[in-house]
Design a protein around this motif. Structure first.
Motif, short mmCIF file in Angstrom:
data_model
loop_
_atom_site.label_atom_id
_atom_site.label_comp_id
_atom_site.label_asym_id
_atom_site.label_seq_id
_atom_site.Cartn_x
_atom_site.Cartn_y
_atom_site.Cartn_z
N LEU A 22 0.17 68.33 28.16
CA LEU A 22 -0.62 68.09 28.71
C LEU A 22 -0.68 68.17 30.54
O LEU A 22 -2.17 68.52 31.08
CB LEU A 22 -0.05 66.66 29.09
CG LEU A 22 -0.50 65.25 29.60
CD1 LEU A 22 -1.83 64.77 29.35
CD2 LEU A 22 0.57 63.97 29.55
N ALA A 88 -3.65 61.92 31.13
CA ALA A 88 -3.23 61.19 29.64
C ALA A 88 -5.20 60.62 29.57
O ALA A 88 -5.88 61.08 28.91
CB ALA A 88 -2.45 60.32 28.95
N GLU A 104 -3.05 66.90 18.72
CA GLU A 104 -1.96 66.19 19.22
C GLU A 104 -1.60 67.22 20.78
O GLU A 104 -1.24 68.22 20.52
CB GLU A 104 -1.01 67.12 18.25
CG GLU A 104 -1.22 66.46 16.81
CD GLU A 104 0.11 66.60 15.98
OE1 GLU A 104 -0.51 66.06 14.22
OE2 GLU A 104 0.63 67.61 15.81
N ARG A 106 0.46 67.32 23.59
CA ARG A 106 2.16 67.45 23.78
C ARG A 106 2.67 67.70 25.48
O ARG A 106 2.20 67.91 25.81
CB ARG A 106 2.81 68.93 23.68
CG ARG A 106 2.30 70.22 23.70
CD ARG A 106 2.96 70.71 22.31
NE ARG A 106 2.30 70.91 21.29
CZ ARG A 106 2.67 71.73 20.42
NH1 ARG A 106 3.93 72.96 20.38
NH2 ARG A 106 2.09 71.61 18.96
N GLN A 127 1.20 57.40 27.01
CA GLN A 127 0.73 56.02 26.10
C GLN A 127 -0.27 55.55 26.28
O GLN A 127 -1.50 54.46 25.21
CB GLN A 127 1.83 55.92 25.66
CG GLN A 127 3.04 56.58 24.53
CD GLN A 127 2.22 57.84 23.54
OE1 GLN A 127 1.82 59.07 23.50
NE2 GLN A 127 1.07 57.14 22.41
N PHE A 130 -3.62 57.50 26.58
CA PHE A 130 -4.37 57.50 26.20
C PHE A 130 -4.87 56.75 25.26
O PHE A 130 -6.13 56.98 24.72
CB PHE A 130 -3.20 58.44 24.39
CG PHE A 130 -2.91 59.77 25.29
CD1 PHE A 130 -3.50 60.83 25.88
CD2 PHE A 130 -1.74 60.00 24.48
CE1 PHE A 130 -2.87 62.37 26.29
CE2 PHE A 130 -0.92 61.22 24.75
CZ PHE A 130 -1.81 62.24 25.57
N THR A 148 0.87 62.01 20.15
CA THR A 148 1.51 62.99 21.36
C THR A 148 2.98 63.49 20.55
O THR A 148 3.61 63.06 19.55
CB THR A 148 2.06 61.32 22.32
OG1 THR A 148 1.16 61.02 21.95
CG2 THR A 148 2.71 62.13 23.53
N VAL A 174 4.06 58.78 19.29
CA VAL A 174 5.10 59.58 19.67
C VAL A 174 5.14 59.89 17.59
O VAL A 174 5.69 59.74 17.15
CB VAL A 174 5.86 59.68 20.16
CG1 VAL A 174 6.74 60.81 20.43
CG2 VAL A 174 5.38 59.19 21.49
#
Length: 362
Positions: A22, A88, A104, A106, A127, A130, A148, A174
């Motif tokens: 990220l 994000a 995915e 990270r 989150q 996202f 995540t 996650v």
């Protein structure tokens, strides 16, 4: 007639990304905006084009340690909840525009605590970002699923608390755990209690191994820690002998990795920048794909490596002559290796990936 492989057609193909940081994928203008909003003074320029080139050039050092220096700036501007949400959300939008249908992403929560955010606040902000990004993408008619991965920094203490955080938030997006940072001097076996805890909790984890350090790093990650996937894993090629007549002999570790179908999260451009490979033509991905290891293709850090997943595919097509069948193989490999449930993986393969690639070859 098969559709020609071009930048545009590759970008439109469904793709899966397992290894993307990220804090290594910010838009240059976002770095500038967040620096101004937060009072961060470390940037060399406030011109987005020049800043993007600075990140790329700094990463082109041939050293993993030097490569990691650029993260001081991205992490420096990601120290409040609003910044984390923005970064994000934009990451999701950028990946979807590149044709990624599952990713995915990270990051290491501990890197964003300088201004007092708790680990829980950080995870929840990311989150939320996202979620916002997925909603924005849906409004454009696209579909993307984000999982995540929470990273512990291998040079620091406290791996277990990050693993516990990953387990606590696994029903909220996650999907797994990782350790990142410099390999040399910080073997994964420093955290055996962490990996034992994750196994007891039926939690997924990958480990950065075999990037800047050799076979011992891979061996420890798999045999001592139980890694399900290998972050990079390029040095597994050191256990493969290719004779002058083309005969290939796999050592015991390489055979184990291939036989067990342990996924390799390979990041070609990043590996050139850190010195793990000298050119795309000489990158181990060519041999490992030919030998049918579970190879996946990834970006690592889109800002630092000045790349997208599509541009990584394009470089491989140009170098190795890959066709649509090969790109589908890489993509299905990645989807099979994702840390989400079997039913959902199968659904994405059958509903998005296979029909998507079939449209290019029919």
């Amino acid at each position: 007639m098969s559709t020609p492989l071009t930048s545009e057609t590759i970008r439109s193909a469904p793709k899966v990304l397992l290894h993307d940081h990220l804090d290594g994928g910010l838009r240059p203008q976002t770095v500038i905006d967040l620096a101004e909003a937060s009072g961060y003074r470390g940037l060399s320029t406030t011109d987005a084009g020049e800043l993007g080139i600075w990140f790329r050039d700094n990463a082109n050092s041939g050293s993993l340690v030097r490569y990691l220096e650029g993260f001081a700036h991205t992490c420096g501007v990601m120290q409040d909840e609003a910044a984390l949400v923005r970064v994000a959300a934009e990451a999701v939008e950028d990946l979807a525009l590149d044709g990624v249908v599952y990713a995915e992403v990270r990051y290491a929560p501990e890197l964003f605590t300088e201004r007092g955010l708790t680990l829980e606040q950080i995870v929840e902000a990311v989150q939320e970002g996202f979620r916002v990004g997925v909603d924005r993408v849906a409004q454009t008619g696209r579909r993307i699923r984000i999982g995540t991965l929470l990273c512990a920094m291998r040079q620091n203490e406290g791996w277990l608390r990050i693993a516990e955080l990953a387990v606590r938030y696994r029903d909220l997006g996650v999907v797994g755990f990782d350790i990142a940072g410099p390999e040399a001097g910080f073997p994964p076996t420093r955290g055996l209690d962490t990996f034992e805890y994750l196994r007891q909790q039926n939690a997924h984890f990958t480990i950065h191994a075999g990037e800047a350090f050799g076979l011992p790093s891979i061996w420890e990650a798999i045999q001592h820690c139980g890694a399900e996937r290998l972050g990079h894993g390029v040095r597994i090629v050191d256990d493969i002998k290719v004779s002058g007549d083309g005969t290939v002999q796999l050592g015991r570790l390489a055979s184990y990795v291939r036989d067990r179908r342990i996924p390799l999260e390979m990041c070609p451009t990043s590996n050139l920048q850190t010195g793990a490979a000298t050119s795309i033509a000489e990158h181990p991905i060519g041999l490992l794909a030919k030998l049918r290891f579970r190879v996946t293709v990834n970006t690592d850090n889109r800002l630092m490596s000045y790349c997208t997943l599509s541009s990584e595919f394009e470089r491989l097509v140009e170098t190795f002559g890959y066709g649509w069948t090969d790109l589908q193989w890489f993509t299905v490999n990645a989807m099979k290796s994702a840390f989400i449930g079997f039913d959902e993986r199968l659904s994405i393969i059958n509903e998005l990936i296979k029909p998507g690639y079939a449209s290019f070859t029919s």
